[in-house]
Design a protein around this motif. Structure first.
Motif, PDB file in Angstrom:
ATOM      1  N   GLU A  91       1.245  -1.120   0.465  1.00 36.03           N
ATOM      2  CA  GLU A  91      -0.203  -0.345  -0.058  1.00 36.03           C
ATOM      3  C   GLU A  91       0.645   1.594  -0.177  1.00 36.03           C
ATOM      4  O   GLU A  91       0.648   2.156  -0.243  1.00 36.03           O
ATOM      5  N   ALA A  92       1.628   0.720   0.686  1.00 34.41           N
ATOM      6  CA  ALA A  92       3.020   2.406   0.840  1.00 34.41           C
ATOM      7  C   ALA A  92       3.663   2.727  -0.723  1.00 34.41           C
ATOM      8  O   ALA A  92       3.682   3.349  -1.406  1.00 34.41           O
ATOM      9  N   SER A 125       0.208   1.756  -9.200  1.00 35.02           N
ATOM     10  CA  SER A 125      -0.670   2.845  -7.993  1.00 35.02           C
ATOM     11  C   SER A 125      -1.913   2.050  -7.410  1.00 35.02           C
ATOM     12  O   SER A 125      -2.683   2.853  -6.963  1.00 35.02           O
ATOM     13  N   ASP A 126      -2.254   1.029  -7.723  1.00 37.87           N
ATOM     14  CA  ASP A 126      -2.539   0.185  -6.555  1.00 37.87           C
ATOM     15  C   ASP A 126      -1.694  -1.404  -6.025  1.00 37.87           C
ATOM     16  O   ASP A 126      -0.797  -1.648  -6.876  1.00 37.87           O
ATOM     17  N   ALA A 177       0.817   4.652  -2.904  1.00 41.89           N
ATOM     18  CA  ALA A 177       0.751   5.402  -1.900  1.00 41.89           C
ATOM     19  C   ALA A 177       2.019   6.611  -3.013  1.00 41.89           C
ATOM     20  O   ALA A 177       1.855   7.289  -3.671  1.00 41.89           O
ATOM     21  N   THR A 178       3.192   5.874  -3.569  1.00 40.63           N
ATOM     22  CA  THR A 178       4.386   6.631  -3.952  1.00 40.63           C
ATOM     23  C   THR A 178       3.732   7.080  -5.333  1.00 40.63           C
ATOM     24  O   THR A 178       4.671   7.550  -6.276  1.00 40.63           O
TER      25      THR A 178
END
Length: 63
Positions: free
Chosen positions: A24-25, A34-35, A28-29
């Motif tokens: 998830e981190a 993107s997921d 987020a970057t």
């Protein structure tokens, strides 16, 4: 299937909570996708390429 595309199949995998948080981190970057699914795919594919490069796997054609 589009010409030049590799065949695909779907599999269900389970991650522990800590691994999911890392995915998830990264999502987020946006550096690896993107997921969570695209990040996991990128990391697995990169790991396989590294294993081939390091001699742990051989390049093969699978049917």
């Amino acid at each position: 299937m589009a010409q030049g595309k590799s065949p695909t199949t779907r599999k269900s995998i389970t991650f522990n909570v800590a691994t999911l948080k890392y995915l998830e981190a990264l999502a987020a970057t946006g550096t690896h996708g993107s997921d969570v699914v695209s990040v996991a795919r990128t990391l697995v594919e990169n790991g396989i390429r590294d294993a081939i490069k390091d001699g742990f796997l051989k390049v093969q054609e699978f049917e």
